[in-house]
Write a protein that holds these residues in place. Structure first.
Motif, PDB file in Angstrom:
ATOM      1  N   HIS A 181       0.716  -1.289   0.032  1.00  0.00           N
ATOM      2  CA  HIS A 181       0.012  -0.089  -0.059  1.00  0.00           C
ATOM      3  C   HIS A 181       0.710   1.374  -0.081  1.00  0.00           C
ATOM      4  N   LEU A 182       1.751   1.214   0.807  1.00  0.00           N
ATOM      5  CA  LEU A 182       2.838   2.433   0.750  1.00  0.00           C
ATOM      6  C   LEU A 182       3.910   2.469  -0.438  1.00  0.00           C
ATOM      7  N   GLY A 183       3.618   1.535  -1.435  1.00  0.00           N
ATOM      8  CA  GLY A 183       4.370   1.552  -2.716  1.00  0.00           C
ATOM      9  C   GLY A 183       5.594   0.866  -2.839  1.00  0.00           C
ATOM     10  N   TYR A 184       5.833  -0.107  -1.779  1.00  0.00           N
ATOM     11  CA  TYR A 184       7.138  -0.803  -1.816  1.00  0.00           C
ATOM     12  C   TYR A 184       6.956  -1.796  -2.865  1.00  0.00           C
ATOM     13  N   ASN A 185       8.149  -2.145  -3.773  1.00  0.00           N
ATOM     14  CA  ASN A 185       8.018  -2.957  -4.767  1.00  0.00           C
ATOM     15  C   ASN A 185       8.320  -4.255  -4.119  1.00  0.00           C
ATOM     16  N   GLU A 186       8.355  -5.451  -5.065  1.00  0.00           N
ATOM     17  CA  GLU A 186       8.716  -6.733  -4.485  1.00  0.00           C
ATOM     18  C   GLU A 186       9.927  -6.898  -3.981  1.00  0.00           C
ATOM     19  N   LEU A 187      10.958  -6.539  -4.784  1.00  0.00           N
ATOM     20  CA  LEU A 187      12.211  -6.501  -4.391  1.00  0.00           C
ATOM     21  C   LEU A 187      12.545  -5.685  -3.213  1.00  0.00           C
ATOM     22  N   GLU A 188      12.069  -4.602  -2.998  1.00  0.00           N
ATOM     23  CA  GLU A 188      12.395  -4.005  -1.719  1.00  0.00           C
ATOM     24  C   GLU A 188      11.784  -4.721  -0.467  1.00  0.00           C
ATOM     25  N   ILE A 189      10.682  -5.162  -0.726  1.00  0.00           N
ATOM     26  CA  ILE A 189       9.847  -5.932   0.368  1.00  0.00           C
ATOM     27  C   ILE A 189      10.719  -7.043   0.599  1.00  0.00           C
ATOM     28  N   GLN A 190      11.080  -7.660  -0.297  1.00  0.00           N
ATOM     29  CA  GLN A 190      11.661  -9.074   0.032  1.00  0.00           C
ATOM     30  C   GLN A 190      13.192  -8.766   0.734  1.00  0.00           C
ATOM     31  N   ALA A 191      13.757  -7.549   0.452  1.00  0.00           N
ATOM     32  CA  ALA A 191      14.897  -7.272   1.074  1.00  0.00           C
ATOM     33  C   ALA A 191      14.575  -6.948   2.317  1.00  0.00           C
ATOM     34  N   ARG A 192      13.593  -6.234   2.583  1.00  0.00           N
ATOM     35  CA  ARG A 192      13.347  -5.677   4.064  1.00  0.00           C
ATOM     36  C   ARG A 192      12.948  -6.870   4.967  1.00  0.00           C
ATOM     37  N   LEU A 193      12.135  -7.781   4.395  1.00  0.00           N
ATOM     38  CA  LEU A 193      11.719  -9.076   5.034  1.00  0.00           C
ATOM     39  C   LEU A 193      12.866  -9.895   5.536  1.00  0.00           C
ATOM     40  N   GLN A 194      14.015  -9.878   5.144  1.00  0.00           N
ATOM     41  CA  GLN A 194      15.146 -10.667   5.609  1.00  0.00           C
ATOM     42  C   GLN A 194      15.506  -9.991   7.025  1.00  0.00           C
ATOM     43  N   ILE A 195      15.369  -8.657   7.357  1.00  0.00           N
ATOM     44  CA  ILE A 195      15.796  -8.127   8.338  1.00  0.00           C
ATOM     45  C   ILE A 195      15.001  -8.287   9.792  1.00  0.00           C
ATOM     46  N   LEU A 196      13.862  -8.917   9.398  1.00  0.00           N
ATOM     47  CA  LEU A 196      12.808  -9.427  10.577  1.00  0.00           C
ATOM     48  C   LEU A 196      13.325 -10.268  11.367  1.00  0.00           C
ATOM     49  N   ARG A 197      13.105  -9.905  12.775  1.00  0.00           N
ATOM     50  CA  ARG A 197      13.432 -10.805  13.820  1.00  0.00           C
ATOM     51  C   ARG A 197      12.193 -11.111  14.765  1.00  0.00           C
ATOM     52  N   PRO A 198      12.340 -12.232  15.296  1.00  0.00           N
ATOM     53  CA  PRO A 198      11.357 -12.439  16.423  1.00  0.00           C
ATOM     54  C   PRO A 198      11.264 -11.355  17.258  1.00  0.00           C
ATOM     55  N   VAL A 199      10.115 -10.713  17.798  1.00  0.00           N
ATOM     56  CA  VAL A 199       9.757  -9.861  18.755  1.00  0.00           C
ATOM     57  C   VAL A 199       9.837 -10.595  19.993  1.00  0.00           C
TER      58      VAL A 199
END
Ligand code: PLP
Length: 839
Positions: free
Chosen positions: A309-327
């Protein structure tokens, strides 16, 4: 002193409702709240001394003492209001109105905090994000969070939670979300909402003015409220729903792998309204997410849809998802080496998170010495010098005995740190290291002893290695104790009994297996009136671990008297013999002592019977050095309606005997007879004080109460080995594990010596693996048990197994083997490590 006229105008950086959260006195305005169990007006003077100069007080809290204190604060600004909470909400709303930035509001039954935290991690590359600290989502937490919005922020994420009808409308005005996320809806009952639909109607009010709403349409109740009501209330709102089954909205599917989950998203062809979506006409995205559990997958998808919705594309989303860690939202206390306790908190690396963790640290009275190991705080949005001044203030104010700062920035700012000194002697130590490695190589770790240590570092500093060095290794089986659940349960009973009745809490038998010192510490913090243990040595151990509340000992023996007196414990006196023995002991040493008289009204365990009262009175009147603190008795069947007549009879007998005693000794000791079930079912039995036991640990006497209580303990272990066994073989001793099919078995690291009852053998007991129930195979061994995991996909050695907890209750376990929850709880052996946490 004259009160300021409203409206409240302040430049304070922090709204403060809890005096312990103070981190920057001259930048804080304190809102005193008079609550049921805490009165903020008590702390005005203290805060003034520490430098706070702006206060909001409530009319009802302005007693003559408070007014006298206020009058002395000549240079303070004080506003007087009817409700400090309302005043706080008012100024937060005003503050919000000054900013025009995208605000994401998150509500729902579960996952709010995780979605909020993950979004802030994900959006961090494009936006300067401000978010609620921890789970600040209440009527107080929301204004505190919203107040933090500053000019430099370009995105805000706040969560909102409610427990009663009509609260959300309030929060909606403060948050004013432009994007809404409704995470999910749980089935847990809440006395204040009629049904799930009503709960959804209330929660969705957060989004009445939002421009976008994101939710999962597979929660059919949510979907219905949105489609039948919400789209008419807020017709301009763009609806972004996703589903695994419906053909409308964003279609999502996933395949769970060993470590990752492959998620695909497809926008349905017919839904062409969403012109800005990047993958129209059946185009989709394929993403890899670093989680495999259902809840995390759902939470991540909410985040992904938000990013789209905020305009991120597939590549950027994929890259960002890799930084997620369990909270990890929990503050855990672990047992450390060298007699230390360890609080491991690598979460919420900002000032608010630090203050919360420091308060948790200072609450721990198990050890007097407090150590803080802290890394640089990253991306806080606060000017460096201010930030480190605030941290230095906290270190000083919380009397940290040893401060270890790790990181370039902390080292650069080391000169702002000071240590309190008494009579010219410095009371603590300061150490700074540029890197975690430097610290680990310094051997300073060996000098940390007999302390409570808070380890708090941003992820990139890798403080896990510090925790690993300091923590005592466990053998994989732990009993996790949820301190928040204890607090919740305590408050449920406090609300029942009101303020007039005192509360004594039973922490006998290692606090029903939950760990006496930690539980007692928490209860002390919440100001209960009394604690009770079964034997003197339990009381001694509490005293040695910082518990100063009055403690009753139920079963004292003459060999304990010395300790009882020395540690200021108060014996239960239950028979003419023990009365005489204690009285002689006290006389001999020319002491005075408080005692508790136990009356036998039908239990026939311990206690004076009616015929023994004259003897009792004779000794008491001859020995004024024995002060009767309370008179009490115990109900035998308060939890069963078939015994209600007998319960009434017991209260009657008790009252007669207690009257007799009071009359003869010339004063009226406090009276108590109700245990947990008595509190719940016999309001007339609450008297001056009640004795809360099993209820505190989450087991209620009535089904209505059960919905309000939370489970306190979760018993966990791990899988040691997995095997596949043919049906012509058997499993375990005596060939009792007979198989009917080719079976995948898991051997788990718990047995009857740990408290996993042998009666759970041969399929009677079940345990949870990945949330799925698995039967016990064959006999439970001393230290191990075999279970059938044939029906659970993707299990690996080392995976967690739950023996009891929220979804597999001790009530259910007890029923399976014909016992009571008390026995299940207290059987968990002391060799099982207890881990305590607070959300
Ligand atoms: C254990 C005990 C209680 C608490 O009983 P619950 O049923 O756990 O609430 C109260 N009074 C006495 C004397 C006890 O021994």
């Amino acid at each position: 002193m004259k009160f300021q006229t409203e409206p409240i105008v302040t430049n304070a950086q922090y709204l403060l409702n809890d005096s312990r959260q103070l981190s920057s006195p001259s930048n804080s305005i304190f809102f005193a709240i008079k609550g049921l169990h805490h009165d903020g007006h008590q702390y005005l003077d203290d805060l003034y001394r520490k430098g706070v100069r702006e206060f909001v007080v409530e009319k009802a809290g302005c007693t003559s003492i408070v007014m006298r204190e206020l009058n002395r604060m000549v240079d303070a600004k004080v506003w007087q209001v009817n409700s400090s909470i309302a005043a706080m909400q008012d100024i937060a709303r005003e503050h919000r109105n000054q900013f025009n930035l995208p605000v994401i509001g998150v509500t729902g039954s579960n996952g709010k905090t995780v979605v909020k935290e993950w979004l802030s991690q994900l959006l961090g590359n494009r936006f300067q994000v401000i978010k609620s600290p921890k789970s600040y989502n209440s009527q107080i937490g929301v204004p505190l969070s919203v107040w933090q919005i500053g000019k430099n922020h370009s995105m805000a994420i706040f969560e909102a939670g409610i427990s009663r009808p009509n609260e959300m409308a309030n929060l909606a005005k403060i948050i004013q979300p432009s994007i809404g996320i409704f995470t999910n809806i749980g089935t847990a009952h809440n006395e204040f909402f009629g049904d799930t639909t009503q709960k959804i109607r209330e929660k969705i009010k957060l989004f009445d003015q939002a421009q976008t709403l994101i939710y999962c349409a597979d929660y059919v109740d949510i979907d219905e409220v949105v489609k039948k009501e919400f789209i008419y209330t807020n017709p301009n709102c763009k609806i972004l729903s996703w589903s695994r089954v419906l053909a409308s909205g964003i279609r999502v599917d996933w395949v769970v792998g060993q470590q990752n989950t492959k998620v695909s998203l497809i926008l349905d062809d017919c839904d062409t309204e969403d012109e800005d979506l990047p993958f129209q006409g059946g185009r989709g995205m394929n993403l890899d997410i670093p989680f495999t559990d259902e809840a995390s997958i759902e939470n991540v998808i909410h985040c992904i849809v938000t990013l789209i919705h905020l305009g991120y594309n597939e590549l950027e989303i994929q890259a960002r998802l890799q930084i997620l860690r369990p909270v990890s939202m929990r503050l855990e206390i672990k047992q450390g080496i060298h007699g230390n306790y360890l609080i491991d908190d690598t979460y919420n690396n900002d000032i608010a998170g630090l203050t919360i963790a420091l308060n948790f640290l200072t609450q721990q009275k198990q050890r007097e010495r407090k150590v803080l190991i802290l890394s640089d705080l990253l991306e806080t949005g606060i000017i460096e010098r201010d930030l480190y001044n605030q941290i230095a203030y906290l270190v000083h104010d919380k009397n940290i005995d040893m401060f270890i700062g790790i990181g370039e920035v902390l080292t650069k700012n080391c000169s702002v740190f000071t240590i309190p000194s008494k009579n010219g002697v410095r009371q603590g130590e300061l150490h700074f290291f540029r890197t975690t490695q430097d610290f680990l190589e310094s051997k300073l770790t060996d000098t940390i002893r007999e302390s409570v240590v808070l380890v708090k570092g941003a992820r990139k500093f890798g403080f896990e290695s510090i925790v690993n060095r300091l923590v005592q290794k466990t053998h994989g089986t732990v009993l996790e104790i949820n301190l928040d659940a204890i607090t919740n349960n305590l408050n449920v009973y406090r609300d029942k009994i009101g303020q007039q009745t005192k509360i004594m809490v039973m922490v006998k038998a290692f606090a029903y297996g939950s760990g006496s010192t930690e539980v007692a510490n928490l209860l002390q913090f919440h100001g209960v009136d009394y604690l009770t243990v079964a034997y003197a040595d339990e009381g001694v151990s509490l005293r040695q671990n910082g518990v100063y509340l009055p403690i009753m000992v139920m079963n004292p023996s003459p060999s304990d008297f010395e300790q009882i007196v020395h540690y200021n414990l108060e014996p239960e006196i239950y028979s003419p013999r023990i009365l005489q023995e204690f009285s002689d002991f006290i006389d001999e040493r020319k002491l005075t002592a408080k005692i508790h008289i136990k009356l036998d009204t039908g239990m026939h365990r311990l206690g004076f019977e009616q015929e023994e009262i004259p003897t009792l009175l004779q000794v008491l009147t001859n020995n004024p050095n024995l002060w009767v603190s309370t008179i009490f008795s115990h109900l035998v069947g308060a939890d069963e309606s078939q015994f209600d007549d007998f319960t009434h009879l017991q209260v009657e007998r008790y009252t007669t005997m207690a009257n007799q005693i009071s009359e003869a000794i010339g004063y009226s000791p406090s009276r108590h007879i109700a245990n947990s079930a008595g509190i719940a079912r016999f309001s007339e039995a609450r008297l001056d004080m009640v004795r809360l036991g099993i209820g505190l640990y989450g087991v209620a006497a009535t089904p209505e109460d059960q919905t309000q209580l939370q489970m306190v303990g979760t018993l966990k272990t791990v899988i040691s080995q997995i095997k596949t066994i043919n049906p012509d073989e058997t499993v375990g001793y005596g060939r009792r594990g007979v198989l009917t099919r080719k079976t995948r078995t898991a051997t788990i690291a718990i047995g009857y010596a740990d408290g996993f009852d042998r009666r759970f053998g041969r399929g009677v007991g079940e345990v949870l693996v990945h949330g799925i129930r698995c039967k016990v195979l064959g006999s439970v061994c001393m230290d191990m048990t075999m279970i059938d995991i044939t029906d659970v996909p993707n299990v690996q050695e080392g995976d967690e197994v739950i023996l009891f907890g929220k979804d597999l209750t001790i009530m259910e376990l007890a029923e399976k083997i014909g016992t009571i929850p008390y026995e299940i709880l207290t059987s968990v052996s002391e060799r099982v490590k207890r881990v305590f946490y607070q959300i």
